[in-house]
Design a protein around this motif. Structure first.
Motif, PDB file in Angstrom:
ATOM      1  N   UNK A 220      -4.602   1.616   0.637  1.00 44.19           N
ATOM      2  CA  UNK A 220      -3.185   1.512   0.962  1.00 44.19           C
ATOM      3  C   UNK A 220      -2.298   1.611  -0.284  1.00 44.19           C
ATOM      4  N   UNK A 221      -2.741   0.993  -1.389  1.00 41.12           N
ATOM      5  CA  UNK A 221      -1.957   1.046  -2.624  1.00 41.12           C
ATOM      6  C   UNK A 221      -1.809   2.462  -3.147  1.00 41.12           C
ATOM      7  N   UNK A 222      -2.820   3.303  -2.895  1.00 41.07           N
ATOM      8  CA  UNK A 222      -2.765   4.691  -3.359  1.00 41.07           C
ATOM      9  C   UNK A 222      -1.637   5.485  -2.704  1.00 41.07           C
ATOM     10  N   UNK A 223      -1.106   4.971  -1.597  1.00 41.65           N
ATOM     11  CA  UNK A 223      -0.050   5.694  -0.878  1.00 41.65           C
ATOM     12  C   UNK A 223       1.315   5.043  -1.058  1.00 41.65           C
ATOM     13  N   UNK A 283       9.871  -3.311   3.734  1.00 45.01           N
ATOM     14  CA  UNK A 283       9.213  -2.201   3.036  1.00 45.01           C
ATOM     15  C   UNK A 283       7.723  -2.503   2.905  1.00 45.01           C
ATOM     16  N   UNK A 284       6.875  -1.560   3.291  1.00 48.75           N
ATOM     17  CA  UNK A 284       5.424  -1.771   3.330  1.00 48.75           C
ATOM     18  C   UNK A 284       4.690  -0.523   2.837  1.00 48.75           C
ATOM     19  N   UNK A 285       3.385  -0.688   2.591  1.00 46.06           N
ATOM     20  CA  UNK A 285       2.519   0.477   2.417  1.00 46.06           C
ATOM     21  C   UNK A 285       2.318   1.119   3.783  1.00 46.06           C
ATOM     22  N   UNK A 286       2.058   2.420   3.838  1.00 46.95           N
ATOM     23  CA  UNK A 286       1.825   3.062   5.141  1.00 46.95           C
ATOM     24  C   UNK A 286       0.652   2.425   5.878  1.00 46.95           C
ATOM     25  N   UNK A 287       0.689   2.426   7.197  1.00 50.22           N
ATOM     26  CA  UNK A 287      -0.443   1.958   7.997  1.00 50.22           C
ATOM     27  C   UNK A 287      -1.611   2.930   7.847  1.00 50.22           C
ATOM     28  N   UNK A 288      -2.819   2.451   8.158  1.00 48.02           N
ATOM     29  CA  UNK A 288      -3.982   3.342   8.130  1.00 48.02           C
ATOM     30  C   UNK A 288      -3.795   4.516   9.075  1.00 48.02           C
ATOM     31  N   UNK A 289      -3.133   4.259  10.198  1.00 46.88           N
ATOM     32  CA  UNK A 289      -2.882   5.329  11.159  1.00 46.88           C
ATOM     33  C   UNK A 289      -2.107   6.472  10.498  1.00 46.88           C
TER      34      UNK A 289
END
Length: 311
Positions: A220-223, A283-289
């Protein structure tokens, strides 16, 4: 990463279909590891090769630094995607029989049956035949038979399929308890939200190939943090038309907005607040979906399941 369970270049082909393509996987001990991807990605074929139901065309499966052998079946708890129970037996008889197949003495299995049935809310049915149970109850019974011999490693194929939210929560808590006890849990799912809420590590598979692998945090951090978790009262149909919003994913009880420029977050919040009541804007990291969509393309993934965000 030296894995407790390792897949080294395993490949499986059926006719012209390459189901699993040179797959490497390393599952650390004592973690919950999710193998995720759309239906038909190769997850079940991979699990069947781990269980030696299918033999890889090439590559090998290593468990605890040695190739899996006949003894592996006694230390693994395996719940297949295709469920199967002896429906003319009583619950107690099924658990006793399947536990003894794992070479655990009957007296030891007997001591474990009652606590497990009570934990799964099946105690009152112990002397009833399996065929009298609902589909969800049968699924919980099979979950018990997967764990009754106290396995070192647990492999679950589409575990939550067909379960209602109450039983999902029940089984999820058992899995978390098993992790606390040091057990290693590998489970497959096509529902990204399940993996996101449970897993320490994930591997994404698409068309038989690994497309992402690592700890959930690393992936998730990579995105970055270019997404917004949004909860509103009202109709969100207008969200797609907002300047600066690249993509809107509706998870039934909230939205995820992918932004082209996170510096415009306050501007976007004001625009939304003019139209509806905003209960949450984070504000968040993108979901896995949405990460999977970025990696594999929108046509490769199943839509988010209704209510899946509550898993």
């Amino acid at each position: 990463m030296n894995g407790y369970l390792q897949l080294q270049g395993i490949t499986k082909q059926f006719g012209d279909t390459l189901a699993v393509d040179n797959l490497d996987l390393s599952v650390p001990q004592g973690c919950i590891y999710g193998m995720i991807g759309p239906n038909g990605a190769g997850k079940t074929t991979t699990i069947r090769m781990i269980m030696n139901i299918l033999v890889p065309d090439s590559g090998k499966v290593i468990f605890n630094d040695k190739a899996t052998d006949a003894d592996f079946k006694n230390i693994v708890g395996y719940l297949p995607e295709e469920r199967g129970l002896y429906k003319k037996m009583t619950l107690r008889e099924v658990i006793l029989y399947l536990g003894q197949l794992k070479e655990v003495p009957g007296k030891e299995i007997e001591k474990r049956i009652e606590p497990w049935l009570e934990r799964m809310n099946l105690g009152e049915y112990k002397n009833q035949k399996v065929e009298a149970l609902s589909k969800g109850m049968q699924q919980k019974l099979q979950f018990i038979t997967t764990l009754i011999h106290d396995p070192e490693i647990i492999i679950l194929d589409e575990l939550f399929s067909g379960l209602d939210p109450i039983n999902i929560e029940l089984i999820k808590n058992v899995i978390l308890d098993l992790k606390k006890q040091g057990r290693t849990i590998l489970f497959s799912t096509h529902v990204m939200e399940q993996a996101e809420k449970l897993c320490d590590y994930i591997c994404m598979i698409n068309r038989g190939k690994k497309v992402l692998d690592g700890s959930l945090k690393e992936v998730k951090d990579n995105y970055g943090k270019n997404s917004i978790h949004l909860e509103i009262d009202g109709d969100g149909a207008f969200l797609n038309s907002l300047p600066g919003v690249d993509q809107v994913t509706n998870f039934t009880n909230y939205f995820e907005l992918a932004l082209s420029d996170v510096s415009r977050s306050n501007e976007i919040l004001r625009a939304i607040a003019e139209k509806v009541t905003v209960n949450r804007f984070e504000r968040i990291s993108p979901s896995l979906y949405n990460i999977f969509i970025q990696v594999a393309g929108a046509d490769a993934v199943n839509p988010p399941e209704k209510g899946a965000a509550d898993v």
